[in-house]
Design a protein around this motif. Sequence first.
Motif, PDB file in Angstrom:
ATOM      1  N   ALA A  34       3.992 -60.524  71.338  1.00  0.00           N
ATOM      2  CA  ALA A  34       2.444 -60.622  70.012  1.00  0.00           C
ATOM      3  C   ALA A  34       2.413 -60.977  68.777  1.00  0.00           C
ATOM      4  O   ALA A  34       2.003 -62.350  68.388  1.00  0.00           O
ATOM      5  CB  ALA A  34       1.547 -59.763  70.199  1.00  0.00           C
ATOM      6  N   VAL A  35       4.134 -60.557  68.421  1.00  0.00           N
ATOM      7  CA  VAL A  35       4.581 -61.217  66.646  1.00  0.00           C
ATOM      8  C   VAL A  35       4.792 -62.683  67.271  1.00  0.00           C
ATOM      9  O   VAL A  35       4.076 -63.592  65.930  1.00  0.00           O
ATOM     10  CB  VAL A  35       5.558 -60.387  66.404  1.00  0.00           C
ATOM     11  N   GLY A  36       5.436 -62.725  68.129  1.00  0.00           N
ATOM     12  CA  GLY A  36       5.422 -64.512  68.273  1.00  0.00           C
ATOM     13  C   GLY A  36       4.359 -65.299  68.987  1.00  0.00           C
ATOM     14  O   GLY A  36       4.085 -66.834  67.934  1.00  0.00           O
ATOM     15  N   MET A  37       3.582 -64.775  69.577  1.00  0.00           N
ATOM     16  CA  MET A  37       2.384 -65.682  70.241  1.00  0.00           C
ATOM     17  C   MET A  37       1.141 -66.005  68.347  1.00  0.00           C
ATOM     18  O   MET A  37       0.607 -66.550  68.570  1.00  0.00           O
ATOM     19  CB  MET A  37       1.866 -64.270  70.698  1.00  0.00           C
ATOM     20  N   THR A  38       1.646 -64.851  67.502  1.00  0.00           N
ATOM     21  CA  THR A  38       0.317 -65.016  66.256  1.00  0.00           C
ATOM     22  C   THR A  38       0.789 -66.042  66.024  1.00  0.00           C
ATOM     23  O   THR A  38       0.092 -66.710  65.646  1.00  0.00           O
ATOM     24  CB  THR A  38       0.500 -63.680  65.418  1.00  0.00           C
ATOM     25  N   LEU A  39       1.884 -66.726  65.911  1.00  0.00           N
ATOM     26  CA  LEU A  39       2.619 -68.244  64.763  1.00  0.00           C
ATOM     27  C   LEU A  39       2.227 -69.125  65.578  1.00  0.00           C
ATOM     28  O   LEU A  39       1.490 -69.552  65.390  1.00  0.00           O
ATOM     29  CB  LEU A  39       4.465 -67.973  64.924  1.00  0.00           C
TER      30      LEU A  39
END
Length: 327
Positions: free
Chosen positions: A50-55
């Motif tokens: 999810a952290v990567g998907m945020t970007l």
Amino acid sequence: MKTFLKSKEMSIAVIVLLLAITLTFVSPVFLTADNLLDVLKANSVIGILAVGMTLVIITGGIDVSVAAVTSAVCVIMGKVMLVMPDNMVSLLLIFLIAPVLGIILGAINGFLVSKIQIPAIVVTLGTMSIINGLVLYITNGQYLNSTSFPKIFIDFANFEILGISIIILLFIAIAIFTWYILKYTVIGREVLAIGGNKDSAVRVGINFDKVQIFVFSYMGFLAGIAAIAQTAYTKAVDPNGLLGLELLVIAAVVLGGANIMGGRGTIHGTFLGVILLGIVQNGLILAHISTFWQKVFTGAIILLAVSYDQIQYKRAKNKLSKIEVEA
């Protein structure tokens, strides 16, 4: 401070707190340290992705291939571990091989989106199908268990610091690292600039293609880290174990206040979104609600969160339009 108190993230934090208080009355087990750590541990893989998907979402993209990429890295990593010696070098190689594989697969998505200019949803749907098909062909649907892994990897999977699992610490470290990238690096500021206004960002000299390749490659990098966390958590490699996980990843980001159409999103918001999603699922289990209804509740919460976000966004836009007209 006043801005934070009025922010979407603060609203999510209040919801998490109220939900935690309610679930404490439903089940006294909920507010125990062991249960809360289990919730964090069980959702760490979703959190890392999810952290990567945020970007990706901030820049107006979407990546539905994250679960497939993570599964592919898990399978390759599992196959490699079968022939690795049981020493520290093997563990270091795992932490090198998994992220590199993820970056390669993510960069392919980024290249197709930026250079060929295919919509991200189309590209990642295609790569998801290809990767899932290849994974099932290579493994024949069979999984590897911990008896096949080097002992040093099992020791790593069981490692704790002050009672906190290394998997949770990995998730927290990734969240902090990504927050730092967004706030203090040039590429991070370019991601936010494109999210704020793509046309203006391009006019001032920001290379949109470079940013697209970066966010998808970084998504792939975190998929590689998530593969390590997933294998450490389950102590097995299941080719079908992550099917559908991409929907929960996107849901966590949206629950964290990101706009699914792009332009808005924060790492601390996503972190809260992951916790909210984990608490909801854990609370439903403790309340002895059927797994079928768990999916219904989770879906309903996602729809409510997105609807509320869109209503608030339209109200703010209308208010701004009125101000401009009056001026």
